[in-house]
Motif scaffolding. Structure first.
Motif, short mmCIF file in Angstrom:
data_model
loop_
_atom_site.label_atom_id
_atom_site.label_comp_id
_atom_site.label_asym_id
_atom_site.label_seq_id
_atom_site.Cartn_x
_atom_site.Cartn_y
_atom_site.Cartn_z
N GLU A 1 18.44 19.10 18.59
CA GLU A 1 17.19 18.46 18.20
C GLU A 1 16.47 18.07 19.49
OE1 GLU A 1 18.63 15.21 15.90
OE2 GLU A 1 18.74 16.38 14.05
N PHE A 2 15.18 17.76 19.39
CA PHE A 2 14.49 17.37 20.61
C PHE A 2 13.31 16.45 20.32
CE2 PHE A 2 12.87 21.39 19.11
CZ PHE A 2 11.50 21.31 19.24
N MET A 3 12.96 15.68 21.34
CA MET A 3 11.88 14.72 21.26
C MET A 3 10.83 15.06 22.31
SD MET A 3 12.02 10.55 21.40
CE MET A 3 13.00 10.53 22.90
N VAL A 4 9.57 15.08 21.90
CA VAL A 4 8.46 15.33 22.82
C VAL A 4 7.83 13.99 23.18
CG1 VAL A 4 6.27 16.50 23.17
CG2 VAL A 4 8.06 17.59 21.80
N GLU A 5 7.85 13.64 24.47
CA GLU A 5 7.32 12.36 24.95
C GLU A 5 6.06 12.60 25.78
OE1 GLU A 5 11.22 9.45 25.57
OE2 GLU A 5 10.16 10.28 27.28
N THR B 1 1.96 14.71 19.96
CA THR B 1 1.77 15.28 18.62
C THR B 1 1.16 16.66 18.69
OG1 THR B 1 1.45 13.03 17.76
CG2 THR B 1 0.77 14.85 16.36
N SER B 2 0.26 16.90 19.64
CA SER B 2 -0.34 18.23 19.80
C SER B 2 0.72 19.26 20.15
CB SER B 2 -1.41 18.19 20.90
OG SER B 2 -2.50 17.39 20.52
N VAL B 3 1.64 18.90 21.04
CA VAL B 3 2.71 19.83 21.42
C VAL B 3 3.59 20.15 20.22
CG1 VAL B 3 4.80 20.09 22.82
CG2 VAL B 3 2.74 19.09 23.83
N VAL B 4 3.94 19.12 19.44
CA VAL B 4 4.79 19.32 18.26
C VAL B 4 4.09 20.22 17.25
CG1 VAL B 4 5.76 18.14 16.26
CG2 VAL B 4 6.15 17.22 18.52
N ARG B 5 2.80 20.00 17.04
CA ARG B 5 2.06 20.81 16.06
C ARG B 5 2.02 22.28 16.48
NH1 ARG B 5 -1.99 16.40 15.65
NH2 ARG B 5 -1.58 15.27 13.71
N VAL B 6 1.82 22.54 17.76
CA VAL B 6 1.79 23.93 18.22
C VAL B 6 3.16 24.58 18.03
CG1 VAL B 6 1.64 25.38 20.28
CG2 VAL B 6 -0.11 23.69 19.82
N ASN C 1 6.66 28.36 14.67
CA ASN C 1 7.60 28.21 13.54
C ASN C 1 8.88 27.46 13.89
OD1 ASN C 1 5.88 29.76 11.80
ND2 ASN C 1 6.65 31.61 12.78
N VAL C 2 8.79 26.46 14.74
CA VAL C 2 9.94 25.61 15.02
C VAL C 2 10.09 24.62 13.87
CG1 VAL C 2 10.95 23.91 16.58
CG2 VAL C 2 9.65 25.83 17.51
N ASP C 3 11.31 24.45 13.39
CA ASP C 3 11.58 23.56 12.26
C ASP C 3 11.13 22.13 12.60
OD1 ASP C 3 12.55 22.14 10.14
OD2 ASP C 3 14.65 22.70 10.40
N PRO C 4 10.17 21.58 11.85
CA PRO C 4 9.68 20.23 12.18
C PRO C 4 10.72 19.14 12.02
CG PRO C 4 8.80 20.97 10.06
CD PRO C 4 9.47 22.16 10.68
N SER C 5 11.76 19.38 11.20
CA SER C 5 12.78 18.36 11.02
C SER C 5 13.61 18.16 12.28
CB SER C 5 13.70 18.72 9.85
OG SER C 5 14.46 19.89 10.15
#
Length: 279
Positions: free
Chosen positions: A185-189, A214-219, A225-229
């Motif tokens: 799993e990973f966290m974008v800071e 949030t922009s990085v996670v959305r992309v 197609n990275v699993d958002p969970s």
């Protein structure tokens, strides 16, 4: 218009709360991971100390047994009985040493497995991004956790949170590696310097850093197609700087986005937990 403004403010507050909650969960998971690894290392050290003590005890008993045998030969005592007792003690010592060796091997196997997976992940990430300036993107390991740090000049325009085309290209390469490692799993800071943001669309630097994460996670989710969970988006504002904000170079280094890759505890620490149960 007042109703619309109120709704926007409410959404912003709720988003901030959700982000802070996910950030707290991710930080708790990181602390649990580190505590478990520290505990396993401590147990390993204890086992090694006990093995050393057992080895010394074995050598001392062997020496005592030899002296006893010599004395028995000289005095013609009951050699058979005493020798059998010494042999039994020696056998018990050797059996205890074997058990400690097995426990130490179990602990080492678990730690080595984690280190091997971490090294493989770092190698894959570095191979994917290719030859890039160290100032733009850095991949390293700190306390067993993989970090990918990307400068804001590569990802965003000044005071913006929309990703550049170059940024999407880099994130696409990172996404390819991440998707091939489902056990992580990973966290974008998002991080900023301490210069107040002047644009009205942002409340403060904390708001800017959160929107960038949030922009990085959305992309990663929508375009690759990275699993958002598996992802958490978090803003740290100017509160975790790498360097002083007193000069231009320090502020530039502090403006960054960090991707923190974390192993799933229930899968990667099962071997460590089993080893600890035997201690």
């Amino acid at each position: 218009m007042r109703v619309i403004v109120s709704l926007i403010a409410l959404v912003t507050i709720l988003s901030s709360c959700v982000s802070k909650k996910k950030l707290a969960e991710a930080e708790n998971k990181y602390r649990e991971t580190k505590a478990m690894l520290d505990n396993a290392t401590m147990k390993l050290n204890i086992c090694q100390d006990e093995k050393k003590a057992l080895t010394q005890s074995y050598e001392q008993q062997l020496k005592t047994l030899q002296q006893t045998n010599e004395a028995l030969i000289n005095t013609q005592g009951d050699l058979t009985t005493l020798t059998q007792k010494g042999a039994e003690n020696l056998e018990m010592t050797l059996e205890s040493m074997k058990e400690k060796d097995l426990q130490i091997k179990t602990m080492r196997d678990a730690i080595n497995r984690k280190d091997s997976v971490t090294l493989a992940l770092v190698t894959s990430l570095k191979g994917a991004v290719g030859n890039m300036d160290d100032e733009d993107i850095q991949i390293n390991v700190e306390k067993g956790v993989v970090f990918v740090s990307i400068s804001d000049k590569l990802l965003f325009g000044s005071g913006q949170y929309q990703l550049t085309d170059r940024a999407k290209e880099v994130l696409g390469k990172v996404a390819k590696v991440i998707k091939a490692k489902p056990d992580f799993e990973f966290m974008v800071e998002g991080h900023t310097d301490n210069v107040p943001i002047s644009k009205q669309c942002f409340e403060d630097n904390w708001d800017l850093s959160t929107k960038r994460a949030t922009s990085v996670v959305r992309v990663l989710q929508n375009e690759y197609n990275v699993d958002p969970s598996r992802m958490v988006a978090a803003g740290r504002g100017q509160y975790v700087p790498l360097e002083s904000n007193d000069d231009k170079l320090g502020r530039a280094r502090n403006r960054r986005t960090k991707i923190i890759v974390l192993p799933k505890l229930d899968q990667f620490y099962n071997m460590i937990e089993q080893g600890m149960k035997k201690l």
